[in-house]
Design an enzyme around this catalytic site. Structure first.
Site, mmCIF file in Angstrom:
data_model
loop_
_atom_site.group_PDB
_atom_site.id
_atom_site.type_symbol
_atom_site.label_atom_id
_atom_site.label_comp_id
_atom_site.label_asym_id
_atom_site.label_seq_id
_atom_site.Cartn_x
_atom_site.Cartn_y
_atom_site.Cartn_z
ATOM 1 C CG PHE A 146 -1.840 -1.203 1.285
ATOM 2 C CD1 PHE A 146 -3.001 -1.244 0.520
ATOM 3 C CD2 PHE A 146 -1.534 -2.298 2.085
ATOM 4 C CE1 PHE A 146 -3.837 -2.355 0.559
ATOM 5 C CE2 PHE A 146 -2.367 -3.406 2.133
ATOM 6 C CZ PHE A 146 -3.524 -3.437 1.368
ATOM 7 C CB CYS A 184 -1.296 2.411 -8.080
ATOM 8 S SG CYS A 184 0.229 1.641 -7.563
ATOM 9 N NE ARG A 194 5.653 4.097 -13.437
ATOM 10 C CZ ARG A 194 5.884 3.114 -12.559
ATOM 11 N NH1 ARG A 194 5.612 1.872 -12.889
ATOM 12 N NH2 ARG A 194 6.372 3.392 -11.363
HETATM 13 C C1 UDX Z 1 -1.364 5.113 -4.567
HETATM 14 C C2 UDX Z 1 -1.932 4.707 -3.207
HETATM 15 O O1 UDX Z 1 -2.067 5.879 -2.382
HETATM 16 C C3 UDX Z 1 -1.057 3.667 -2.554
HETATM 17 O O2 UDX Z 1 -1.625 3.246 -1.314
HETATM 18 C C4 UDX Z 1 -0.910 2.469 -3.500
HETATM 19 O O3 UDX Z 1 -0.071 1.486 -2.958
HETATM 20 C C5 UDX Z 1 -0.376 2.928 -4.846
HETATM 21 O O4 UDX Z 1 -1.211 3.960 -5.380
HETATM 22 P P1 UDX Z 1 0.592 6.686 -5.429
HETATM 23 O O5 UDX Z 1 0.280 6.210 -6.815
HETATM 24 O O6 UDX Z 1 2.010 6.795 -5.033
HETATM 25 O O7 UDX Z 1 -0.113 5.760 -4.347
HETATM 26 O O8 UDX Z 1 -0.037 8.144 -5.329
HETATM 27 P P2 UDX Z 1 -1.076 8.926 -4.386
HETATM 28 O O9 UDX Z 1 -0.355 9.766 -3.422
HETATM 29 O O10 UDX Z 1 -2.104 8.034 -3.845
HETATM 30 O O11 UDX Z 1 -1.733 9.896 -5.483
HETATM 31 C C6 UDX Z 1 -2.418 9.357 -6.614
HETATM 32 C C7 UDX Z 1 -2.951 10.484 -7.486
HETATM 33 O O12 UDX Z 1 -3.981 11.187 -6.810
HETATM 34 C C8 UDX Z 1 -1.901 11.519 -7.869
HETATM 35 O O13 UDX Z 1 -2.107 11.900 -9.212
HETATM 36 C C9 UDX Z 1 -2.188 12.668 -6.915
HETATM 37 O O14 UDX Z 1 -1.772 13.922 -7.400
HETATM 38 C C10 UDX Z 1 -3.696 12.586 -6.796
HETATM 39 N N1 UDX Z 1 -4.215 13.158 -5.542
HETATM 40 C C11 UDX Z 1 -3.913 12.592 -4.343
HETATM 41 C C12 UDX Z 1 -5.066 14.269 -5.601
HETATM 42 O O15 UDX Z 1 -5.365 14.787 -6.687
HETATM 43 N N2 UDX Z 1 -5.576 14.756 -4.424
HETATM 44 C C13 UDX Z 1 -5.291 14.208 -3.208
HETATM 45 O O16 UDX Z 1 -5.816 14.704 -2.181
HETATM 46 C C14 UDX Z 1 -4.422 13.097 -3.172
#
Ligand code: UDX
Length: 441
Positions: free
Chosen positions: A165, A273, A341
């Site tokens: 996660f 992811c 990505r």
């Molecule tokens: C995510 C999950 O959080 C993680 O638990 C899993 O294992 C893999 O996928 P990650 O891909 O590193 O992690 O990014 P995350 O921080 O979750 O952000 C995902 C996307 O949502 C990004 O594009 C981010 O900019 C966007 N985001 C996130 C928002 O637009 N607003 C938010 O409040 C949080």
């Protein structure tokens, strides 16, 4: 303390329950998993098929931008309990646990490509010792634990699911201080053995069956993506009714059942992811006879969000993107990583270019990117030069502290679209810019 001649300091410091772990695949997940297990005191050997990467890692250098990772890699290598090797076959010999952390990319139909994981399982099979626990950490469709069992063809090696996660940018902290550890196994003894690897970690450990562990991973990511699409949809409503989405989210977040986290509006969600896992879960559901229309809607809202940001930039450019110069701040899918990505920033830029704009972009973690119509420049001021519209696409902190007076002198037109709501809109407007955020005026 005087040590006996056959005992060094590392032996004294080592925890009682040190395990020998092999990690197959040194991408974001594998490298973080290996380095963190080593920092917990286990003896870890990480394998990869890429010789250049393995040489780099052996020299203590890491190929990705991940906070704190290089430091724990170097520390564990110096302590002698983290090593790297080319090829997986011999990496697994004499190991108590083998973690499979190979990619599961998306196929054209949205399903996950399991060929890497099957190939890795088949390759290691003849080299596994009796009783070695094979742990699947790659994100895989429900039922893949069975698939790995079949590819291994070893009844004496239990297969366990232990989904990750981790968030990019805080993967080390997430591994060492997780909200929970989920272990899916039919074999309770194997589950207990995997749980023992996390003795140095303070977190609830949930032991369940493999299908539930695999579903937990997909459902968690799908739920988080749902939360974000919901926020962006509410932001659209806020724009229509004259409300401020930041205040609305704050007001909602105080409800403990909702919480303050993951409520920031933006240009849409992306990364390695969410897009892959949401598509895969709709596919998994469909194959199982359930139409997950809610999740399809979540994906659609996200796609619309890219378009909404492009429309805002077009309006800010005077209603026409053909021939416009756009200064873009940010390229990565979020701050704190160099990962491009499925980046919403790149998707927005691509659509701007498709409508005839040229884009000059700056990102603190990216020095080049190959896309016709896009030029990656050295800093935010170079991106501002001659711009008809400036747009913030990734929420890097340093964009908050830019010299707005300098930018005002460099641009062609004073117009800003802030898709992350991070700029001080009052300060921006005082310099004569028009400012548009997401979900607020
Ligand atoms: C995510 C999950 O959080 C993680 O638990 C899993 O294992 C893999 O996928 P990650 O891909 O590193 O992690 O990014 P995350 O921080 O979750 O952000 C995902 C996307 O949502 C990004 O594009 C981010 O900019 C966007 N985001 C996130 C928002 O637009 N607003 C938010 O409040 C949080």
């Amino acid at each position: 303390m005087e040590l006996p001649p056959d005992m060094d300091q590392a032996t004294v410091n080592a925890p009682e329950l040190t395990s020998r772990i092999a990690v197959i695949g040194t991408g974001y997940v594998g490298l973080t998993t290996g380095a963190c297990f080593a920092s917990l005191g286990h003896d870890v050997l990480c394998a990869d098929i890429d010789p250049v990467k393995v040489d780099m890692l052996k020299a203590g250098k890491i190929p990705i931008h991940e906070d704190g990772l290089e430091a724990i890699v170097q520390e564990a290598m110096e302590a002698g309990n983290l090593n790297f090797v080319l090829g997986s076959a011999h990496a697994v010999e004499g190991r108590d646990f083998v973690y499979l952390c190979v990619p599961t990319p998306q196929m054209p139909d949205g399903s996950a490509d399991l060929s890497y994981i099957e190939a890795a399982a088949a390759e290691i099979s003849p080299h596994l010792g009796r009783g070695t626990v094979v742990v699947n950490k790659s994100t895989v469709p429900v039922g893949s634990t069975r698939l790995v069992e079949q590819a291994l063809g070893r009844t004496d090696c239990p297969v366990v699911s232990n989904p990750e996660f981790l968030r990019e940018g805080s993967a080390v902290a997430d591994f060492l201080n997780p909200d929970r550890v989920v272990i899916g196994a039919d074999d309770q003894q194997a589950a207990t053995r995997v749980a023992s690897l996390f003795l140095g970690v303070r977190a609830p450990i949930l032991v369940t069956d493999p299908a539930s562990a695999e579903t937990t991973k997909y459902a968690s990511n799908a739920f988080l993506a749902t939360k974000l699409s919901f926020v962006n949809a509410v932001a659209a409503v806020c724009e229509a009714v004259g409300a401020d989405v930041n205040d609305v989210m704050l007001g909602m977040g105080y409800d403990k059942r909702i919480g303050h986290q993951f409520l920031r509006p933006g240009p849409g969600w992306g990364g390695s992811c969410f897009p892959k896992d949401t598509r895969a879960l709709t596919r998994i559901a469909e194959d199982a006879g359930y139409d997950f229309s809610l999740l399809r809607g979540v994906i659609e809202v996200n796609d619309d969000q890219f378009g909404r940001v492009v429309d805002k930039i077009e309006a800010a450019a005077g209603g026409e993107l053909a021939g416009a110069v756009i200064g873009a701040f940010g390229l990565t899918f979020k701050a704190g990583t160099d990962d491009l990505r499925e980046s919403p920033a790149l998707e927005v830029i691509k659509r701007l270019i498709d409508r005839g704009a040229t884009v000059k972009a700056f990102d603190p973690a990216v020095s080049s990117h190959d896309m016709d119509g896009l030029e990656v420049v050295a800093d935010a001021y170079a991106a501002s030069e001659g711009a008809d519209v400036i747009t913030v696409l990734t929420e890097w902190d340093e964009f908050k502290w830019l010299d707005l007076d300098k930018i005002a002198e460099l641009v062609n037109q004073k117009s800003i679209v802030d898709s992350r709501n991070i700029l001080d809109r009052g300060a921006v407007r005082r310099r004569g810019f028009t400012y548009q955020g997401i979900g607020r005026n």
